[in-house]
Design an enzyme around this catalytic site. Structure first.
Site, mmCIF file in Angstrom:
data_model
loop_
_atom_site.group_PDB
_atom_site.id
_atom_site.type_symbol
_atom_site.label_atom_id
_atom_site.label_comp_id
_atom_site.label_asym_id
_atom_site.label_seq_id
_atom_site.Cartn_x
_atom_site.Cartn_y
_atom_site.Cartn_z
ATOM 1 N N GLU A 227 0.841 -1.198 0.000
ATOM 2 C CA GLU A 227 0.000 0.000 0.000
ATOM 3 C C GLU A 227 0.877 1.249 0.000
ATOM 4 O O GLU A 227 1.862 1.329 0.735
ATOM 5 C CB GLU A 227 -0.862 -0.040 1.244
ATOM 6 C CG GLU A 227 -1.653 1.203 1.533
ATOM 7 C CD GLU A 227 -2.322 1.118 2.905
ATOM 8 O OE1 GLU A 227 -2.988 2.089 3.275
ATOM 9 O OE2 GLU A 227 -2.146 0.087 3.587
ATOM 10 N N ASP A 229 0.284 5.096 0.732
ATOM 11 C CA ASP A 229 -0.614 6.162 1.173
ATOM 12 C C ASP A 229 -0.126 7.492 0.617
ATOM 13 O O ASP A 229 0.802 8.101 1.152
ATOM 14 C CB ASP A 229 -0.663 6.226 2.702
ATOM 15 C CG ASP A 229 -1.381 5.046 3.300
ATOM 16 O OD1 ASP A 229 -2.340 4.569 2.681
ATOM 17 O OD2 ASP A 229 -0.983 4.588 4.383
ATOM 18 N N GLU A 232 -3.182 10.965 3.681
ATOM 19 C CA GLU A 232 -4.056 10.718 4.823
ATOM 20 C C GLU A 232 -4.074 12.009 5.625
ATOM 21 O O GLU A 232 -3.027 12.466 6.094
ATOM 22 C CB GLU A 232 -3.537 9.569 5.674
ATOM 23 C CG GLU A 232 -3.634 8.230 4.972
ATOM 24 C CD GLU A 232 -3.448 7.086 5.937
ATOM 25 O OE1 GLU A 232 -4.454 6.470 6.322
ATOM 26 O OE2 GLU A 232 -2.299 6.816 6.315
ATOM 27 N N HIS A 243 4.020 1.530 2.457
ATOM 28 C CA HIS A 243 3.900 0.323 3.287
ATOM 29 C C HIS A 243 4.188 -0.902 2.413
ATOM 30 O O HIS A 243 3.264 -1.496 1.850
ATOM 31 C CB HIS A 243 2.487 0.175 3.841
ATOM 32 C CG HIS A 243 2.055 1.213 4.817
ATOM 33 N ND1 HIS A 243 2.231 1.096 6.167
ATOM 34 C CD2 HIS A 243 1.398 2.382 4.634
ATOM 35 C CE1 HIS A 243 1.712 2.141 6.784
ATOM 36 N NE2 HIS A 243 1.208 2.947 5.873
#
Length: 495
Positions: A227, A229, A232, A243
């Site tokens: 993942e 991001d 956020e 990640h």
């Protein structure tokens, strides 16, 4: 995701009397809200793409052929779902009433996600290339740009935009019992290996099902994948975080595999956490009371798409001005303003956190997932695990707020309680618009990225054709060591 069990929190916060499944229901036809975006090439030429969005399967009503719920409250129907395989055969996903039930609306290139609509709280959607396949992105040697308005998002909320290594068809080809596929938002996975996904790889995740709230629970299996991001944030704090996972695509995990496969902590960049206390927020350098544009560049080791991921850079554009990312300013950490293996290692050393980012492959593993292709996820959610304190407050709450990496924003440690933010959720929303993807420097006009110790100037920029632009320059102002890498990993308990 750089969050505390993002998927679990999203669903714990949401959808009373919503149930889940893998066949196709007939109660309501599925109509995907259209959403245009742009593909750009060197020289600034951008071509409009006709896309659409689809709601995640976990939000949908799922029933058998007699329209009896397969799952109600926090329990499976034992008659319809006596075992995982029979449950998948019996249950059907139905179409979504996007606006009236979920507060999801589109207009041209803009997607609005309301936080509370009736009894529904939060949502998670994916960008589609067609009615039956997700749009796949390969970000290495490319940049991703979007404009966001999160002026109404208070402490405890998160408007998140990110990539997950999901299958383009939602897993339907590999798992024929999943007849719904991407058309109905199936196949979700992320680096937290969420256990609240009701159906994984075409089977119901009902073994060892344990209720976690009045309307949610977790099963034996988790759904893991790499993942990235990109965003956020709320109006107080923001973070971007890679990640990596050692698995390829969606891995159905159980036991210790769910905590050893993916870097759940990640390597996050939160300006406040790394020492710039006036950079992001209301009336600050990046003023969250107004819309702004976010540019994320994925730098290749070779300057080509075939190279490995070496750095993730960030720029902002607001009021026609390009804003360089903030620079780290905490004890024990050399100045960085982008994410790289060097930054992540230095940041972990400064905070004393375990460096799972490096252990699980770092930028190389993250880049491998990007090269295989990732799906764009857009969401709004609150956090039943730790009230979003990992993003916008002092976390862990038991640590000294003066310790490196603990203070992540100005929100009180008593803020973010889901019951409180949901009760005040009317009118709260996030707007994502003008999504652009393409060659480095092609999705915006303005000052280029500048490493720490250099300056880059531009008076105005063009994003979405709304302002005029001037030529940007970049000059070196210091002769000391400068690094164009700033990667930040999550802290203790930060997922």
């Amino acid at each position: 995701m750089s969050n505390m069990l993002k998927s679990t929190a999203l669903l714990s916060a949401s959808l009373f009397a919503i149930v889940k499944g893998q066949g196709i229901g007939t109660n309501l036809a599925e109509t995907h809200p259209p959403l245009t975006w742009s593909k750009c090439t060197t020289g600034g030429t951008c071509t409009t793409q006709s896309g659409s969005v689809v709601l995640d399967a976990n939000w949908r009503w799922v029933h058998n052929s007699a329209f009896t719920n397969c799952y109600t409250g926090n329990q499976w129907d034992a008659t319809i779902c006596p075992d995982p395989t029979t449950c998948a055969a019996n249950c059907q996903l139905d179409g979504a009433a996007y606006s009236s039930t979920y507060g999801v609306t589109t207009s041209g290139n803009a997607l609005t996600l309301d936080f509370v609509t009736g009894s529904n709280v939060g949502s998670r959607l994916y960008l589609l290339a067609s009615d039956t396949e997700y749009q796949m992105f390969q970000p290495i040697n490319q940049e991703f740009t979007f404009t966001v308005d999160l002026s109404t998002l208070p402490c405890g909320l998160n408007g998140a935009l990110y990539f997950s290594e999901m299958a383009a068809d939602g897993g339907s080809a590999a798992h024929p019992t999943n007849k719904a596929g991407a058309q109905y938002g199936t196949g979700y996975c992320d680096s937290q290996c969420p256990h609240d996904i009701k159906f994984i790889n075409g089977a119901a995740n009902l073994l060892n099902w344990t209720a976690t709230s009045t309307n949610s629970g977790t099963g034996m299996y988790g759904s893991c994948c790499s993942e990235m991001d990109i965003w956020e944030a709320n109006s107080i704090s923001s973070a971007f975080t890679p990640h990596p996972c050692t698995s390829t695509g969606l891995l159905e995990c159980s036991g210790s595999t769910c905590t050893s496969t993916c870097d759940q902590a990640g390597c996050d960049f939160n300006s406040y956490r790394w020492g710039d206390l006036t950079y992001y927020g209301p009336d600050m350098t990046v003023d969250t009371t107004k819309p702004f544009t976010v540019v994320t560049q994925f730098i290749s080791s070779t300057g080509t798409a075939s190279g490995s991921l070496s750095e993730i850079r960030r720029l902002y554009i607001q009021n026609g001005v390009t804003i360089q990312n903030s620079v780290t300013n905490i004890p024990g950490l050399t100045t960085y303003n982008s994410i790289s293996d060097a930054f992540c290692k230095a940041q972990k050393a400064a905070t004393g956190d375990t460096d799972t980012f490096e252990t699980l492959g770092g930028m190389t593993e993250m880049g491998a997932a990007m090269a295989r292709g990732m799906v764009l996820v857009l969401s709004i959610w609150d956090d039943y695990a730790v009230d979003m304190l990992w993003l916008d407050s002092d976390y862990p709450t038991t640590a000294s707020a003066t310790a490196p990496g603990v203070a992540r924003g100005t929100c009180a440690t008593s803020s973010g309680n889901p019951a409180t933010v949901e009760a005040a959720g009317s009118g709260v929303h996030v707007i994502y618009s003008d999504i652009r993807f393409g060659d480095i420097g092609s999705t915006y006009t303005g000052a280029p990225y500048a490493a720490p110790g250099t300056t880059s100037s531009s008076t105005t920029t063009v994003v979405g054709g709304t302002t005029t632009s001037t030529v940007a320059t970049s000059t070196t102002t210091t002769s000391g060591a400068t690094q164009s890498e700033y990667g930040q990993c999550g802290g203790i308990g930060y997922t």
